[in-house]
Design an enzyme around this catalytic site. Sequence first.
Site, PDB file in Angstrom:
ATOM      1  N   GLY A 151       0.837  -1.080  -0.127  1.00 36.79           N
ATOM      2  CA  GLY A 151       0.094   0.051   0.070  1.00 36.79           C
ATOM      3  C   GLY A 151       0.824   1.229  -0.035  1.00 36.79           C
ATOM      4  N   THR A 162       3.201   4.441   1.023  1.00 38.76           N
ATOM      5  CA  THR A 162       2.978   5.684   1.862  1.00 38.76           C
ATOM      6  C   THR A 162       1.375   5.978   2.097  1.00 38.76           C
ATOM      7  OG1 THR A 162       5.080   6.624   1.159  1.00 38.76           O
ATOM      8  CG2 THR A 162       3.441   8.277   2.255  1.00 38.76           C
ATOM      9  N   CYS A 163       0.736   5.951   0.919  1.00 40.14           N
ATOM     10  CA  CYS A 163      -0.569   6.713   1.050  1.00 40.14           C
ATOM     11  C   CYS A 163      -1.620   5.793   2.151  1.00 40.14           C
ATOM     12  CB  CYS A 163      -1.242   6.564  -0.168  1.00 40.14           C
ATOM     13  SG  CYS A 163      -3.022   7.287  -0.207  1.00 40.14           S
ATOM     14  N   LYS A 189      -5.587  11.916   7.118  1.00 42.73           N
ATOM     15  CA  LYS A 189      -6.872  12.175   7.209  1.00 42.73           C
ATOM     16  C   LYS A 189      -7.867  11.597   7.835  1.00 42.73           C
ATOM     17  CE  LYS A 189      -4.665  14.629   3.850  1.00 42.73           C
ATOM     18  NZ  LYS A 189      -3.222  14.574   4.020  1.00 42.73           N
ATOM     19  N   GLY A 249       7.403  24.185   7.397  1.00 37.94           N
ATOM     20  CA  GLY A 249       6.433  25.095   7.144  1.00 37.94           C
ATOM     21  C   GLY A 249       5.282  24.755   5.969  1.00 37.94           C
ATOM     22  N   LEU A 286       2.006  21.550   8.502  1.00 40.34           N
ATOM     23  CA  LEU A 286       0.658  22.340   8.670  1.00 40.34           C
ATOM     24  C   LEU A 286      -0.465  21.524   9.247  1.00 40.34           C
ATOM     25  CD1 LEU A 286       1.192  25.209   6.428  1.00 40.34           C
ATOM     26  CD2 LEU A 286       2.013  24.899   8.417  1.00 40.34           C
ATOM     27  N   ASP A 293       6.504   8.483  -6.404  1.00 38.77           N
ATOM     28  CA  ASP A 293       7.399   9.544  -5.710  1.00 38.77           C
ATOM     29  C   ASP A 293       8.741   9.736  -6.217  1.00 38.77           C
ATOM     30  OD1 ASP A 293       5.151   9.992  -4.647  1.00 38.77           O
ATOM     31  OD2 ASP A 293       5.551   9.598  -2.515  1.00 38.77           O
ATOM     32  N   HIS A 320     -27.459  26.094  -6.119  1.00 37.57           N
ATOM     33  CA  HIS A 320     -27.571  26.813  -4.988  1.00 37.57           C
ATOM     34  C   HIS A 320     -28.346  25.988  -3.789  1.00 37.57           C
ATOM     35  CE1 HIS A 320     -28.035  30.347  -2.241  1.00 37.57           C
ATOM     36  NE2 HIS A 320     -29.336  29.749  -1.933  1.00 37.57           N
TER      37      HIS A 320
END
Length: 456
Positions: free
Chosen positions: A39, A41-42, A51, A177, A182, A305, A438
């Site tokens: 699988g 890194t993700c 997440k 940073g 973050l 990557d 909307h």
Amino acid sequence: MTQHFDAIVVGAGQAGPPLAGRLSAASQTVAVVERKLIGGTCVNTGCIPTKTLVASAQAAHMARRGADYGVDTGPVSVDMAKVKARKDVVMLDDRKGVEDWLDGMDSCTVFRGHARFEDPHTLRVGDDVLRADRIFLNVGGRAVVPDIPGLSNIDYLTNVSILELDTLPEHLVIVGGSYIALEFAQMYRRFGAEVTVVEKGPRLASREDDDVSDTVRSILQNEGIEVVLDAVDIRITKHRNGFELTPRAGGPAIAGSNLLLAVGRRPNTDDLGLERAGVHTDERGYITVDDQLKTSVDHIWALGDCNGKGAFTHTSYNDFEIVAGNLLDDDPRRVSDRITAYALYIDPPLGRCGLTLEQVRASGRPALVGKRPMTKVGRAVEKGETQGFMKVVVDAETKQILGAAILGVGGDEAIHSILDVMSAKATYTTLARTMHIHPTVCELIPTMLQEMSPLE
């Protein structure tokens, strides 16, 4: 004894298993080699677990804000052991799904161990020697550990080891940073820790426009996160109950209990024996590839990557689609055809696609720019989440959208309405004249496009 395959896939991250599946379905024999966790890194240390933690942190944050919505929640506490347990369940279920998928593939054999080239067609994995006509490298990357005076004297965390915490740090100091830094900063602040972000540059999220960086900083500071910029000479001193970090000579020291390093990643290409295969890398260790992801060796490809063409799950998966399209579908696809797109998963999130405004300005081309604060987006007002803005930049001559940023509630989803129009090579007027539903965040994108002005 040497085992022969039609293809070897080294690495079972986001690109490897689906490519193995396509090759297997095409009646090719495939060896998949993974030295650590199926699988990549993700699934194991990236998107899925982080997440999941972000979702727990947001639940805590919204519970504390209950009174803003007329909901009395009472005192809010966070059980970090349960937060970690939930993360582990989600992550392990995902990993098992990929493992079961690979195990169920016809003519696919999974080898566990570290692969190293012996020659351009041959890899050794422990006692196994594997040979194939085609080889696909999907070896991923790992966290950079910077050379900081005093770092070796303390225990520090990376984006991998911090996922094993089941207690709350008293004061988490984060060096870095950008996106990983973050997201963990806001997450742990919402869990209840004191958090300080230390960045060597003059602003956070430095690849973004100044207004995005400034707003991200404000969002974090509004939640009580300390931000220290221009940390050009970081030094660390160990203490009995933690450490002190000095960001610059003569500057005040920051006392912390836990240190997270989040200063970037590097490709896992330094121990593959690439030189024995004739595979070239650049000065940073990324495998050099052409527009169809072929390396300097005609029968070897690099995906994900490790090729320097993107550092996201979606770029890795798209790498698989490009290779499969060219090799199996007679569908010529190129890396250069895709549009840069990604998100920063603080809350509210940043959705980004295409060029930044500063990149367009530097190009010198005539352009139009539109911007709308989230305070003017009805959906954001209704949800009580009005931080941020949306911004788009358009070529004034061709009328094609060049790039956009949506920093605000739903920004990671809303950005796709702009990305899709860019991919279709349609003019911005197509989107400006489209009726949206909307109340949504997306409905204000056409309005923004109708109110643009020349880029100065």
